[in-house]
Write a protein that holds these residues in place. Structure first.
Motif, PDB file in Angstrom:
ATOM      1  N   UNK A  54       0.826  -1.211   0.000  1.00 49.56           N
ATOM      2  CA  UNK A  54       0.000   0.000   0.000  1.00 49.56           C
ATOM      3  C   UNK A  54       0.861   1.261   0.000  1.00 49.56           C
ATOM      4  N   UNK A  55       2.083   1.149   0.519  1.00 45.80           N
ATOM      5  CA  UNK A  55       2.969   2.319   0.602  1.00 45.80           C
ATOM      6  C   UNK A  55       4.403   1.848   0.441  1.00 45.80           C
ATOM      7  N   UNK A  56       5.271   2.784   0.132  1.00 48.44           N
ATOM      8  CA  UNK A  56       6.677   2.473  -0.080  1.00 48.44           C
ATOM      9  C   UNK A  56       7.362   2.174   1.252  1.00 48.44           C
ATOM     10  N   UNK A  57       8.160   1.116   1.270  1.00 54.52           N
ATOM     11  CA  UNK A  57       8.926   0.733   2.458  1.00 54.52           C
ATOM     12  C   UNK A  57      10.326   1.358   2.392  1.00 54.52           C
ATOM     13  N   UNK A  58      11.073   1.374   3.513  1.00 51.64           N
ATOM     14  CA  UNK A  58      12.420   1.957   3.504  1.00 51.64           C
ATOM     15  C   UNK A  58      13.309   1.306   2.450  1.00 51.64           C
ATOM     16  N   UNK A  59      14.203   2.077   1.855  1.00 47.90           N
ATOM     17  CA  UNK A  59      15.039   1.516   0.780  1.00 47.90           C
ATOM     18  C   UNK A  59      15.864   0.311   1.225  1.00 47.90           C
ATOM     19  N   UNK A  60      16.357   0.308   2.458  1.00 49.48           N
ATOM     20  CA  UNK A  60      17.129  -0.852   2.919  1.00 49.48           C
ATOM     21  C   UNK A  60      16.262  -2.098   2.945  1.00 49.48           C
ATOM     22  N   UNK A  61      14.994  -1.940   3.335  1.00 46.02           N
ATOM     23  CA  UNK A  61      14.078  -3.081   3.352  1.00 46.02           C
ATOM     24  C   UNK A  61      13.845  -3.599   1.938  1.00 46.02           C
ATOM     25  N   UNK A  62      13.581  -2.691   1.016  1.00 39.09           N
ATOM     26  CA  UNK A  62      13.312  -3.098  -0.371  1.00 39.09           C
ATOM     27  C   UNK A  62      14.535  -3.768  -0.993  1.00 39.09           C
ATOM     28  N   UNK A  63      15.725  -3.223  -0.731  1.00 41.39           N
ATOM     29  CA  UNK A  63      16.946  -3.795  -1.291  1.00 41.39           C
ATOM     30  C   UNK A  63      17.236  -5.164  -0.677  1.00 41.39           C
ATOM     31  N   UNK A  64      16.976  -5.319   0.619  1.00 38.59           N
ATOM     32  CA  UNK A  64      17.214  -6.605   1.287  1.00 38.59           C
ATOM     33  C   UNK A  64      16.332  -7.689   0.690  1.00 38.59           C
ATOM     34  N   UNK A  65      15.080  -7.355   0.457  1.00 38.76           N
ATOM     35  CA  UNK A  65      14.149  -8.333  -0.119  1.00 38.76           C
ATOM     36  C   UNK A  65      14.578  -8.691  -1.539  1.00 38.76           C
ATOM     37  N   UNK A  66      14.949  -7.696  -2.322  1.00 38.58           N
ATOM     38  CA  UNK A  66      15.351  -7.961  -3.708  1.00 38.58           C
ATOM     39  C   UNK A  66      16.575  -8.856  -3.771  1.00 38.58           C
ATOM     40  N   UNK A  67      17.516  -8.672  -2.823  1.00 35.73           N
ATOM     41  CA  UNK A  67      18.731  -9.485  -2.820  1.00 35.73           C
ATOM     42  C   UNK A  67      18.461 -10.900  -2.315  1.00 35.73           C
ATOM     43  N   UNK A  68      17.568 -11.019  -1.318  1.00 36.61           N
ATOM     44  CA  UNK A  68      17.329 -12.327  -0.702  1.00 36.61           C
ATOM     45  C   UNK A  68      16.414 -13.204  -1.530  1.00 36.61           C
ATOM     46  N   UNK A  69      15.437 -12.599  -2.191  1.00 33.81           N
ATOM     47  CA  UNK A  69      14.466 -13.371  -2.980  1.00 33.81           C
ATOM     48  C   UNK A  69      14.331 -12.691  -4.347  1.00 33.81           C
ATOM     49  N   UNK A  70      15.247 -12.962  -5.262  1.00 30.22           N
ATOM     50  CA  UNK A  70      15.194 -12.280  -6.573  1.00 30.22           C
ATOM     51  C   UNK A  70      13.890 -12.501  -7.325  1.00 30.22           C
ATOM     52  N   UNK A  71      13.196 -13.604  -7.066  1.00 27.05           N
ATOM     53  CA  UNK A  71      11.956 -13.871  -7.788  1.00 27.05           C
ATOM     54  C   UNK A  71      10.730 -13.243  -7.177  1.00 27.05           C
ATOM     55  N   UNK A  72      10.880 -12.455  -6.134  1.00 22.69           N
ATOM     56  CA  UNK A  72       9.728 -11.847  -5.478  1.00 22.69           C
ATOM     57  C   UNK A  72       9.345 -10.555  -6.209  1.00 22.69           C
TER      58      UNK A  72
END
Length: 608
Positions: free
Chosen positions: A350-368
């Motif tokens: 619903x809203x943008x999350x902190x950049x560190x959170x978004x980057x962590x998710x992208x690195x940990x689960x590339x298919x998400x």
């Protein structure tokens, strides 16, 4: 240490010792025997070879020299030779010293130490002092995994008490050792006999401790009060009484005893430490802990090490650990990690999350696949104040670092040092000195390019359970490292202060929290910085609260906990922090993953 490969087995070391003996090379033979003793301290073949070296040298003790940096194997070998030469008391002194150095080794598990007739050859006062030396060298209580190597000393104590059944000092010292090894009933028996043989302050203290270990609190307090009556000036006993009362919920009585001690000596370290701990226990005001940290800093030569500050800070947000981050994108990350085979998933925010959170998710689960519905105002992609050092740039809702990756040396240094818990803020500051030689660019690069978790037990837990916590660990310690950058510069005009302030007021992110924690830590260790830091914290929390009235602020609860940990914070801001904590539904309060993760981490950080 011998020059040979230290990985050689005890049998191989003994083979080399015999070859050296055959060649008449006694120093090398002695070196190999000493190394074999470290590897197998109770192996009969080791002691047989040691006896051969002694016979060949005429009992030359200098083959196993003592010095400022003596090898523990040489110390133990010398102890056995002293016993064989009819000087067992001196040998026991050295074994006790070896046990203090390495309590997990069975240095004393040999026949001469446990022989029933040994105490007949020892002065009971000397035996008591050896037992007291041991007690001072081992934890109280000794963890179960370390007790077996100390059983030989308990056998020595039993034998000594049998030979000298009415010696009060020996009975008390034996009680102290038994108590540490989990033998509470035996400890009570011996201490009570000692007090009956000769009432004394020390005897009553030993008896009080034994009763306390046996769960007999009323008897423990009675014995400790008798100790005070025998010596009203021993203020350590006042602190023991206070601690015992507090452990059983009698806080007002405990504080009364501490106040009595402080009235006699306001600087007595045990009383001061206990007083601040109990007052924090009563009202939860971190000012007591800051005062305790100040006292510890100003009195580095206290009578012994205290754990009160660490006990109070343990498991508390920012005082003793980093707080795990929450939010929907991290919930999606954890769900994805829990799925076998890493199935592709999608999440709509619903809203943008902190950049560190978004980057962590992208690195940990590339298919998400992550879709952000809206970007609410005030725009979280913009810094809260103008900055000369932006860390992130955005293309739509996708953040990318503006800084290059840190050096390999910086990445390895942070891997070795970063962890999610610390004893208290001053201890965290001291530990971070290991990052003092890193360049500013490296410290900043670590914030946005965290390296992979190390291949350690801690790293595996974090990588498998919650990669976001490892990222936060890196960011915390990188910011603490900034506190050690150019420490020759006065705080007010320093580079470290200026950089941390820019991070605090940058894009709303986990880095905001970590930079603010570094400033709070600076206030703990430097009283002169406290007015400045308290002002910054108050401004930053007020800004976050104002933004939170317009949209969700994922870091606001963490900032509130940081405010409560800040020295000399004004009462209005403290009240605001409490309101934010009470009024926000925090994802981290939910059971499940974090409960399991805390159990894993507790196991990793459990102290002996």
């Amino acid at each position: 240490m011998p020059e040979d490969d230290p990985a050689l087995s005890a049998a191989e070391q003994l083979a080399l010792a015999r070859l050296a003996l055959a060649e008449g090379d006694l120093p090398h033979a002695a070196d190999h025997v000493a190394t074999a003793l470290v590897q197998a301290p109770t192996l009969p073949e080791v002691h047989e070879t040691l006896a051969r070296v002694a016979a060949a040298s005429g009992g030359d003790l200098e083959l196993f020299p003592l010095g400022h940096h003596a090898f523990v194997g040489a110390v133990v070998a010398r102890a056995h030779l002293l016993a064989a030469a009819g000087r067992p008391a001196e040998g026991l002194d050295l074994l006790a010293a070896a046990t203090g150095h390495a309590p997990g080794a069975d240095w004393a598990g040999v026949p001469w130490v446990t022989a029933p007739e040994l105490p007949e050859r020892l002065d009971p006062d000397r035996t008591a002092r050896i037992l007291m030396q041991l007690c001072a060298a081992v934890p109280d209580p000794v963890p179960r995994r370390l007790r077996d190597p100390l059983r030989a000393y308990l056998t020595l104590a039993r034998n000594a008490v049998t030979v000298h059944p009415g010696h009060p000092l020996l009975l008390g010292a034996a009680s102290a050792l038994a108590r540490r090894l989990g033998e509470a009933t035996l400890a009570v028996t011996w201490a009570a006999r000692g007090v009956r043989a000769q009432p004394s302050k020390l005897g009553e203290v030993w008896l009080g401790y034994a009763y306390r270990s046996a769960g007999r609190t009323r008897d423990a307090l009675t014995a400790l009060r008798r100790a005070v009556a025998l010596d009203p000036d021993d203020l350590a006993v006042y602190a023991d009484i206070a601690g015992t009362l507090a452990d059983h919920g009698r806080l007002d009585e405990a504080l009364d005893w501490i106040d009595r001690a402080l009235a006699k000596d306001p600087t007595f370290d045990c009383a001061v430490h206990t007083a601040h701990r109990l007052r924090f226990q009563r009202d939860g005001d971190p000012a007591h802990l800051v005062a305790l940290a100040d006292f510890a800093r100003d009195h580095p030569d206290d009578s012994h090490e205290h754990g009160d500050l660490a006990e109070c800070c343990r498991s508390r947000p920012w005082l003793g650990q980093v707080t795990p981050a929450g939010g929907p994108v991290l919930d999606a990350l954890r769900r994805a990690l829990a799925v076998e085979g890493g199935a592709r998933a999608a999440v709509r925010l619903d809203a943008l999350e902190p950049p560190s959170a978004m980057r962590t998710v992208a690195a940990a689960v590339p298919g998400l696949d992550v879709e952000v519905a809206t970007v609410a105002d005030p725009d979280p992609r913009e810094p809260r104040r103008a900055t000369t050092r932006p860390l992130w740039r955005y293309e739509g809702t996708v953040a990318a670092p503006t800084l290059p990756a840190p050096s390999a040396e910086a990445a390895e240094r942070i891997r070795q040092l970063a962890r999610p818990a610390w004893p208290h803020p001053p201890a965290a500051y001291d530990t971070a000195v290991g990052l003092a030689t890193l360049e500013l660019a490296d410290l900043l690069g670590l914030l946005v390019h965290p390296p992979e978790a190390p291949a350690t037990a801690l790293g595996r837990v974090l990588a498998g359970q919650d990669p976001s916590l490892w990222v936060r660990c890196v960011q915390v310690w990188a910011c603490l490292g900034l506190l050690h950058h150019r420490t020759d510069e006065p705080w007010a005009e320093s580079t470290r202060r200026r950089v941390l302030l820019e991070l605090v007021w940058g894009v709303e992110d986990w880095i905001t929290e970590c930079a603010l924690f570094a400033l709070v830590t600076a206030a703990w260790v430097d009283p002169a910085a406290r007015p400045d830091v308290a002002g910054v914290v108050a401004e930053r929390l007020a800004d976050a609260a104002a933004v939170a009235r317009e949209r969700r602020v994922p870091i606001v609860v963490s900032l509130a906990h940081l405010a409560l940990a800040t020295p000399d914070l004004d009462p209005t801001t403290r009240d605001l922090a409490r309101e934010l904590i009470r009024g926000t539904v925090d994802d981290r309060s939910r059971p499940g993953l974090f409960a399991r993760l805390r159990r894993h981490l507790a196991a990793l950080f459990r102290h002996p």
